[in-house]
Design an enzyme around this catalytic site. Structure first.
Site, PDB file in Angstrom:
ATOM      1  CB  ALA A 222      11.125  -1.576  -0.435  1.00 24.64           C
TER       2      ALA A 222
ATOM      3  CD  GLU B 105       8.069  -7.369  -4.091  1.00 26.74           C
ATOM      4  OE1 GLU B 105       8.667  -7.479  -2.663  1.00 26.74           O
ATOM      5  OE2 GLU B 105       7.098  -8.053  -4.689  1.00 26.74           O
TER       6      GLU B 105
ATOM      7  N   GLY C  35       7.857  -5.506   0.686  1.00 27.45           N
ATOM      8  CA  GLY C  35       8.607  -5.786   1.811  1.00 27.45           C
ATOM      9  C   GLY C  35       7.601  -5.852   3.034  1.00 27.45           C
TER      10      GLY C  35
ATOM     11  CD  GLU D  84       9.782  -9.865   0.499  1.00 25.65           C
ATOM     12  OE1 GLU D  84      10.431 -10.508  -0.049  1.00 25.65           O
ATOM     13  OE2 GLU D  84      10.106  -8.473   0.599  1.00 25.65           O
TER      14      GLU D  84
END
Length: 261
Positions: free
Chosen positions: A65, A135, A112, A115
């Site tokens: 992210a 994370e 992300g 993901e």
């Protein structure tokens, strides 16, 4: 439509989406996700596109992210906006797109990015690919399916270790554990991904959608209900002209001509 962070290319019968923020290793900002959803929504109803390839560059599919965007957000900010899902349901809509989406992953697919790759229907990885949910190293946790899809794909033990330690998984281990469907040389990644997408797109599109729905439901349904849903979908294919054409072509030793009907 013009996109700031995506390269968009239709090579009938496939569409190719390339995340294009190389200066930040394709970090997934809110705007990147908005553009991805917009492009994928458009292609879902575009008859020119039968399958989709989503990729990045040789160094990164997406390295996570956008922390510059995230670090200033408060609990109220993320809770009220339902971040990272957002009001438009970005991540869910990518996973639920009716067209098959292949993630062609080279380099980093972290946080992300991992993901996002898992939200696609399957992953073809280059031999330099690295996957991870790091994370925890920045004081937070996966928030777009990392604890859920990763566990379903590779099992609790490995998923727990990766999420709790931030350890990266290389392409060889990712294939061995079932995170990716196969590994190819970096130089041949896009060729293999586009050939695979074109093959899928050459088949009956209603049947492709039925298969995607059936396989996707396996994570959600008890076995008995999944078998029943599969059987009903199988029976439904007998209402298609493509089923008649496909079987006739096989018996007549010729290539089928599917009409997507």
């Amino acid at each position: 439509m013009n996109y700031q962070y995506l390269l968009v290319d239709i090579q009938e019968p496939i569409g190719i989406l390339t995340i294009n923020r190389p200066e930040v290793l394709n970090a997934l900002s809110t705007e990147v996700m908005r553009e991805l959803v917009t492009a994928l929504d458009a292609w879902e109803t575009d008859d020119r596109v039968g399958a989709i390839v989503l990729t990045g560059n040789d160094k990164a599919f997406a390295a996570g992210a956008d922390l510059k965007e995230m670090r200033v957000k408060s609990f109220a900010d993320v809770f009220l906006a339902d971040f990272p899902e957002g009001q438009r349901g970005a991540w869910s809509r990518i996973a639920a797109n009716r067209k098959p989406i292949i993630a062609a992953v080279a380099g980093y697919a972290l946080g992300g990015g991992c993901e996002l790759a898992m939200a696609c229907d399957f992953i073809i990885a280059a031999d330099n690919a690295k996957f991870g949910q790091p994370e925890i190293t920045v004081g937070t946790m996966p928030g777009a399916g990392g604890t859920q899809r990763l566990t379903r794909l590779i099992g609790k033990s490995k998923a727990m270790e990766m999420c709790l330690t931030g350890r990266f998984m290389d392409a060889t281990e990712a294939e061995r554990t079932g995170l990716v469907s196969r590994v190819v040389a970096l130089a041949g990644l896009m060729d293999e991904a586009t050939k695979t997408a074109a093959k899928i797109a050459s088949f009956s599109r209603p049947t492709v959608i039925m298969i995607k729905d059936a396989v996707s439901s396996a994570d959600e349904l008890p076995l008995s209900q999944g078998i029943l849903a599969e059987r009903h979908a199988f029976q439904s294919t007998f209402a298609l002209e493509d089923q008649k054409e496909g079987m006739a072509a096989f018996l007549e030793k010729r290539k089928p001509v599917f009409k997507n009907r």
